[in-house]
Design a protein around this motif. Structure first.
Motif, PDB file in Angstrom:
ATOM      1  N   THR A 165      54.272  20.987  17.192  1.00 62.19           N
ATOM      2  CA  THR A 165      55.697  21.232  17.435  1.00 62.19           C
ATOM      3  C   THR A 165      55.982  21.135  18.931  1.00 62.19           C
ATOM      4  OG1 THR A 165      55.836  22.723  15.536  1.00 62.19           O
ATOM      5  CG2 THR A 165      57.569  22.909  17.200  1.00 62.19           C
ATOM      6  N   PRO A 166      57.012  20.400  19.339  1.00 61.85           N
ATOM      7  CA  PRO A 166      57.303  20.269  20.771  1.00 61.85           C
ATOM      8  C   PRO A 166      57.559  21.625  21.426  1.00 61.85           C
ATOM      9  CG  PRO A 166      58.580  18.684  19.500  1.00 61.85           C
ATOM     10  CD  PRO A 166      57.937  19.606  18.508  1.00 61.85           C
ATOM     11  N   TYR A 167      57.107  21.754  22.673  1.00 61.63           N
ATOM     12  CA  TYR A 167      57.386  22.964  23.432  1.00 61.63           C
ATOM     13  C   TYR A 167      58.858  22.976  23.825  1.00 61.63           C
ATOM     14  CZ  TYR A 167      57.392  26.506  27.047  1.00 61.63           C
ATOM     15  OH  TYR A 167      57.688  27.619  27.794  1.00 61.63           O
ATOM     16  N   LEU A 168      59.510  24.120  23.624  1.00 63.91           N
ATOM     17  CA  LEU A 168      60.896  24.308  24.042  1.00 63.91           C
ATOM     18  C   LEU A 168      61.032  25.727  24.569  1.00 63.91           C
ATOM     19  CD1 LEU A 168      63.848  23.196  24.131  1.00 63.91           C
ATOM     20  CD2 LEU A 168      64.183  24.321  21.903  1.00 63.91           C
ATOM     21  N   TRP A 169      61.396  25.859  25.831  1.00 65.98           N
ATOM     22  CA  TRP A 169      61.549  27.190  26.425  1.00 65.98           C
ATOM     23  C   TRP A 169      62.622  27.968  25.661  1.00 65.98           C
ATOM     24  CZ3 TRP A 169      65.133  30.337  28.703  1.00 65.98           C
ATOM     25  CH2 TRP A 169      64.629  31.423  29.430  1.00 65.98           C
ATOM     26  N   GLY A 170      62.256  29.142  25.175  1.00 65.89           N
ATOM     27  CA  GLY A 170      63.175  29.949  24.386  1.00 65.89           C
ATOM     28  C   GLY A 170      63.270  29.518  22.937  1.00 65.89           C
ATOM     29  N   GLY A 171      62.448  28.542  22.523  1.00 64.31           N
ATOM     30  CA  GLY A 171      62.549  27.992  21.178  1.00 64.31           C
ATOM     31  C   GLY A 171      61.930  28.880  20.112  1.00 64.31           C
ATOM     32  N   ASN A 172      62.526  28.841  18.931  1.00 57.66           N
ATOM     33  CA  ASN A 172      62.071  29.653  17.801  1.00 57.66           C
ATOM     34  C   ASN A 172      62.045  28.887  16.491  1.00 57.66           C
ATOM     35  OD1 ASN A 172      63.285  31.989  19.694  1.00 57.66           O
ATOM     36  ND2 ASN A 172      61.829  32.901  18.270  1.00 57.66           N
ATOM     37  N   THR A 223      70.651  28.163  16.130  1.00 53.02           N
ATOM     38  CA  THR A 223      71.640  28.407  17.182  1.00 53.02           C
ATOM     39  C   THR A 223      70.986  29.135  18.337  1.00 53.02           C
ATOM     40  OG1 THR A 223      73.903  29.191  17.604  1.00 53.02           O
ATOM     41  CG2 THR A 223      72.476  30.645  16.324  1.00 53.02           C
ATOM     42  N   ASP A 224      71.448  28.862  19.545  1.00 48.63           N
ATOM     43  CA  ASP A 224      70.913  29.531  20.724  1.00 48.63           C
ATOM     44  C   ASP A 224      71.492  30.932  20.854  1.00 48.63           C
ATOM     45  OD1 ASP A 224      69.409  27.336  21.435  1.00 48.63           O
ATOM     46  OD2 ASP A 224      70.852  26.581  22.904  1.00 48.63           O
ATOM     47  N   LEU A 225      70.634  31.868  21.219  1.00 44.94           N
ATOM     48  CA  LEU A 225      71.047  33.222  21.573  1.00 44.94           C
ATOM     49  C   LEU A 225      71.145  33.235  23.089  1.00 44.94           C
ATOM     50  CD1 LEU A 225      71.602  36.100  20.431  1.00 44.94           C
ATOM     51  CD2 LEU A 225      69.183  36.587  20.834  1.00 44.94           C
ATOM     52  N   LEU A 226      72.353  33.374  23.621  1.00 44.57           N
ATOM     53  CA  LEU A 226      72.638  33.157  25.032  1.00 44.57           C
ATOM     54  C   LEU A 226      72.702  34.471  25.810  1.00 44.57           C
ATOM     55  CD1 LEU A 226      75.557  30.613  24.479  1.00 44.57           C
ATOM     56  CD2 LEU A 226      73.143  30.072  24.859  1.00 44.57           C
ATOM     57  N   ASP A 227      72.475  34.391  27.120  1.00 45.16           N
ATOM     58  CA  ASP A 227      72.562  35.588  27.958  1.00 45.16           C
ATOM     59  C   ASP A 227      73.999  35.932  28.326  1.00 45.16           C
ATOM     60  OD1 ASP A 227      73.100  33.556  29.758  1.00 45.16           O
ATOM     61  OD2 ASP A 227      71.579  34.160  31.220  1.00 45.16           O
ATOM     62  N   ALA A 228      74.923  35.000  28.094  1.00 43.94           N
ATOM     63  CA  ALA A 228      76.356  35.200  28.356  1.00 43.94           C
ATOM     64  C   ALA A 228      77.110  34.126  27.588  1.00 43.94           C
ATOM     65  CB  ALA A 228      76.650  35.093  29.855  1.00 43.94           C
ATOM     66  N   PRO A 229      78.398  34.303  27.331  1.00 40.10           N
ATOM     67  CA  PRO A 229      79.151  33.231  26.676  1.00 40.10           C
ATOM     68  C   PRO A 229      79.010  31.929  27.473  1.00 40.10           C
ATOM     69  CG  PRO A 229      80.455  35.238  26.763  1.00 40.10           C
ATOM     70  CD  PRO A 229      79.232  35.492  27.596  1.00 40.10           C
ATOM     71  N   ASN A 230      78.620  30.867  26.774  1.00 38.94           N
ATOM     72  CA  ASN A 230      78.363  29.571  27.410  1.00 38.94           C
ATOM     73  C   ASN A 230      77.264  29.654  28.465  1.00 38.94           C
ATOM     74  OD1 ASN A 230      80.474  28.122  25.981  1.00 38.94           O
ATOM     75  ND2 ASN A 230      81.934  29.231  27.274  1.00 38.94           N
ATOM     76  N   GLY A 231      76.375  30.641  28.318  1.00 34.76           N
ATOM     77  CA  GLY A 231      75.329  30.851  29.308  1.00 34.76           C
ATOM     78  C   GLY A 231      74.029  30.161  28.960  1.00 34.76           C
ATOM     79  N   MET A 232      72.938  30.712  29.495  1.00 33.47           N
ATOM     80  CA  MET A 232      71.608  30.150  29.299  1.00 33.47           C
ATOM     81  C   MET A 232      70.987  30.683  28.011  1.00 33.47           C
ATOM     82  SD  MET A 232      70.912  28.156  31.916  1.00 33.47           S
ATOM     83  CE  MET A 232      69.122  28.075  31.949  1.00 33.47           C
ATOM     84  N   ARG A 233      70.120  29.855  27.403  1.00 32.03           N
ATOM     85  CA  ARG A 233      69.405  30.272  26.204  1.00 32.03           C
ATOM     86  C   ARG A 233      68.342  31.307  26.562  1.00 32.03           C
ATOM     87  NH1 ARG A 233      67.618  25.510  24.373  1.00 32.03           N
ATOM     88  NH2 ARG A 233      65.759  25.583  25.656  1.00 32.03           N
ATOM     89  N   ASP A 234      68.383  32.457  25.859  1.00 31.00           N
ATOM     90  CA  ASP A 234      67.300  33.433  25.924  1.00 31.00           C
ATOM     91  C   ASP A 234      66.295  33.166  24.806  1.00 31.00           C
ATOM     92  OD1 ASP A 234      67.750  35.057  28.141  1.00 31.00           O
ATOM     93  OD2 ASP A 234      69.090  36.411  27.069  1.00 31.00           O
ATOM     94  N   ARG A 235      66.796  33.089  23.568  1.00 29.42           N
ATOM     95  CA  ARG A 235      65.976  32.849  22.389  1.00 29.42           C
ATOM     96  C   ARG A 235      66.803  31.981  21.450  1.00 29.42           C
ATOM     97  NH1 ARG A 235      61.400  33.301  23.726  1.00 29.42           N
ATOM     98  NH2 ARG A 235      61.201  32.189  21.776  1.00 29.42           N
ATOM     99  N   GLN A 236      66.318  31.820  20.227  1.00 32.15           N
ATOM    100  CA  GLN A 236      67.074  31.125  19.194  1.00 32.15           C
ATOM    101  C   GLN A 236      67.040  31.932  17.913  1.00 32.15           C
ATOM    102  OE1 GLN A 236      65.011  27.261  19.219  1.00 32.15           O
ATOM    103  NE2 GLN A 236      66.838  26.342  20.112  1.00 32.15           N
ATOM    104  N   LEU A 237      68.056  31.724  17.072  1.00 31.37           N
ATOM    105  CA  LEU A 237      68.123  32.315  15.744  1.00 31.37           C
ATOM    106  C   LEU A 237      68.198  31.183  14.732  1.00 31.37           C
ATOM    107  CD1 LEU A 237      70.706  35.143  16.511  1.00 31.37           C
ATOM    108  CD2 LEU A 237      68.228  35.393  16.251  1.00 31.37           C
TER     109      LEU A 237
END
Length: 265
Positions: free
Chosen positions: A153-160, A26-40
């Protein structure tokens, strides 16, 4: 100056309850329905600080990163017994590799054993092959070897995860697997990881190179391994080539640091 990535916003805090991630990713977002910061990833322990409008405001226990996740991604906290040690794995409906697979699990996913068979561990997610697991609390000794698992592994910005990862996600996965505390972003890692080395120091395996917005792990004295947008994958690259290439776009290397490695337990 406070850092919103690690400092809770009081306007969103109304609780403090343990939980964990109950979905593959799941994406860890900077705001509800916002941009991905990281992933969990599955089994990541979190603390729920608040909830509103279908989103939960959470702190990731592994690195202190704070953000928003969809509340449906959460599950009750359990005590993990095992951890995935392959880039990805599957949880099957039965202790049979030909049975339907329920979910894909990424490297580092934490699981709680319900029962065991000679070849599988039964978990809430399903039956996971023993070969893909290590007991929780068993640490690796070589971050570069962990990073190599993600090669291709494909590069993904903020990917974990094993399906998409970025430079800091790769370094974090490698460090956490070796019982080394590690932040989620490269600027956090540059501040806290390892000891700075003087210019001209000969690099050795598991050193870290930092640039503005980028980090790479030294695989050997002539080679880096890093998840990078140039190759759009996790790749090996000659150190001299990377230094020259990155200098043209992001500037010169900002730090060369040496990790203090722990012995595996």
């Amino acid at each position: 100056m406070t850092d919103r990535r690690t400092t809770p916003n009081p306007a969103w805090v109304d609780s403090s309850a343990p939980a964990q991630i109950g979905v593959t990713l799941t994406d860890l977002l900077d705001a509800p329905n916002g941009m991905r910061d990281r992933q969990l990833i599955y089994g990541d322990p979190i603390t729920v600080l608040g909830a509103r409008d279908g989103h939960s405001y959470v702190r990731s226990d592994k690195d202190g990163y704070i953000g928003f996740v969809q509340t449906t991604a959460l599950a009750n906290a359990t005590r993990p017994t095992h951890r995935i040690i392959t880039r990805t794995s599957h949880a099957y409906a039965r202790a049979d590799m030909k049975s339907p697979d329920h979910v894909t699990l990424s490297y580092g996913s934490r699981l709680t054993a319900l029962s065991e068979t000679p070849k599988f561990i039964e978990t809430v997610a399903g039956f996971v092959p023993r070969q893909h697991l290590t007991p929780e609390g068993h640490w690796h000794e070589d971050p570069a070897a962990v990073a190599e698992i993600f090669l291709g592994t494909p590069y993904l910005w903020g990917g974990n995860s094993g399906t998409g990862i970025d430079c800091s996600g790769l370094v974090q996965a490698a460090c956490l697997a070796c019982n080394i505390d590690c932040g989620g972003d490269s600027d956090q890692q540059a501040r806290t990881l390892g000891s700075a080395l003087p210019e001209g120091t000969v690099p050795r395996r598991n050193d870290l190179f930092f640039w503005k917005g980028h980090v790479a792990l030294v695989f050997d004295s002539e080679t880096l391994i890093h998840a990078n947008a140039h190759h759009m994958t996790t790749a090996f690259e000659p150190i001299k080539t990377a230094l020259a290439r990155i200098a043209k776009s992001d500037g010169p290397r900002t730090a060369h640091k040496r990790l203090k490695l722990h012995l595996a337990k």
